[in-house]
Design an enzyme around this catalytic site. Structure first.
Site, short mmCIF file in Angstrom:
data_model
loop_
_atom_site.label_atom_id
_atom_site.label_comp_id
_atom_site.label_asym_id
_atom_site.label_seq_id
_atom_site.Cartn_x
_atom_site.Cartn_y
_atom_site.Cartn_z
N ASP A 237 0.85 -1.18 0.00
CA ASP A 237 0.00 0.00 0.00
C ASP A 237 0.89 1.24 0.00
O ASP A 237 1.82 1.35 0.81
CB ASP A 237 -0.91 0.00 1.24
CG ASP A 237 -1.99 1.05 1.16
OD1 ASP A 237 -3.11 0.72 0.73
OD2 ASP A 237 -1.71 2.21 1.55
N ASP B 262 -4.73 2.50 -4.06
CA ASP B 262 -3.25 2.48 -4.02
C ASP B 262 -2.73 1.18 -3.42
O ASP B 262 -1.61 1.14 -2.91
CB ASP B 262 -2.74 3.68 -3.22
CG ASP B 262 -3.27 3.69 -1.78
OD1 ASP B 262 -4.31 3.05 -1.52
OD2 ASP B 262 -2.64 4.33 -0.92
#
Length: 331
Positions: free
Chosen positions: A213, A256
């Site tokens: 992430d 993301d």
């Protein structure tokens, strides 16, 4: 390369919505035309043939599982059988001068919908061969008109097969790839996670999963705009794609967050790859960092959800440390 059956089965649903009923309708129409041509006194042999043909068409319309098994598992068997039946039916309804002599085009088109270019060419060749055989048996001869139709049949097979191949490639790209990063998308990844876990369980193999992430991604979007955020995601995706090994499944899970599924990979190797990815992303993306975690089957989870949750929790614990901690060491 992903398995083509993912697309073939979706195309089969289109085929299945049209062809079974259409098959029954054109057999009935052929029977009516034959009866009309014979002035309501058809030959017993032709009536017997159409009774068989109607029974076959009705059975395939009613029994969905049998239909799916034959079309998906034995396409050339059912394709060849139907082409022969169709040729006999065309012969009984006027041959090359009858109203059904170009129905082979639909056979080729429907076959191409489910299968590939090679299959379409083979079916085109079979249709042309059967059509030529029919006109010779009926004594019509290979006239200029018939030769042009034979060439047209095979040309149509090339044309429709090529179009279907392009459509299949585009559909596959849209269905399983993330359009921004060119990694696999979440849907495809989760299907492969289930498949790879089943394989690992059956063959007693390790399977590791890395979750990554991007740190502070929302703040970067707010500060520099979404276009810059997209560029960061593309850069991170490129690093992940470059480090993924043959057989690994690298995907953008959403936003993301990225994932890598690694068959035949134990904890030690997963930890090494995880750390390498973090370092390479930091070096290649102007200081952008990622938090990461990994989990390994069967130690950390035996089901798709539990394995993913285990890796996700490790990643979130690292994210709390602002992305400064590397992947946890192996036990």
């Amino acid at each position: 390369m992903p398995n083509q059956s993912f697309i073939s089965k979706s195309h089969y649903r289109l085929y299945d919505a049209i062809v079974p009923l259409f098959r029954l309708v054109y057999v009935v129409l052929m029977l009516l035309v034959m009866v009309y041509r014979d002035e309501l006194r058809p030959h017993p042999g032709s009536l017997g043939f159409f009774a068989l043909y109607l029974g076959y068409a009705t059975a395939l319309l009613v029994f969905k599982k049998v239909r799916a098994y034959l079309v998906l598992r034995h396409p050339f068997l059912i394709g060849s059988f139907e082409t022969v039946l169709l040729t006999i039916g065309v012969g009984y309804t006027g041959g090359s001068h009858g109203p059904f002599h170009l129905i082979y085009l639909l056979v080729i088109a429907f076959f191409a919908i489910v299968h590939n270019l090679k299959a379409s060419l083979l079916m085109g060749g079979l249709c042309a061969l059967c059509y030529a055989g029919m006109v010779l048996v009926l004594g019509e001869g290979l006239t200029y008109h018939v030769v042009i139709e034979l060439i047209f049949l095979f040309s149509f097979a090339i044309f429709i097969g090529s179009i279907n191949q392009r459509i299949s490639q585009y559909t596959m790209k849209m269905a399983i790839y993330d359009q921004l990063t060119s990694l696999y998308n979440r849907q495809y990844f989760y299907g492969e996670l289930q498949n790879k876990l089943a394989f690992a369980e059956k063959n007693q193999r390790n399977l590791s999963l890395i979750v990554l992430d991007v740190n502070d991604f929302k703040q970067m979007n707010d500060r520099h705009g979404h276009l810059q955020g997209d560029r960061i995601l593309v850069q991170v995706g490129a690093v992940i794609r470059g480090q993924a090994r043959a057989g690994d499944i690298a995907a953008r899970y959403g936003g993301d967050e990225f994932v890598i599924l690694m068959p035949n990979t134990d904890k030690a190797k997963a930890s090494q790859l995880c750390s390498q990815l973090q370092a390479l992303i930091r070096e290649s993306s102007a200081g952008v960092t990622v938090s990461a975690g990994f989990a390994t089957y069967p130690n950390d989870g035996v089901a798709p959800d539990s394995l993913f949750h285990a890796a996700d929790m490790v990643m979130y614990r690292e994210k709390q440390a602002k992305g400064q901690m590397a992947c946890p060491p192996t036990d």
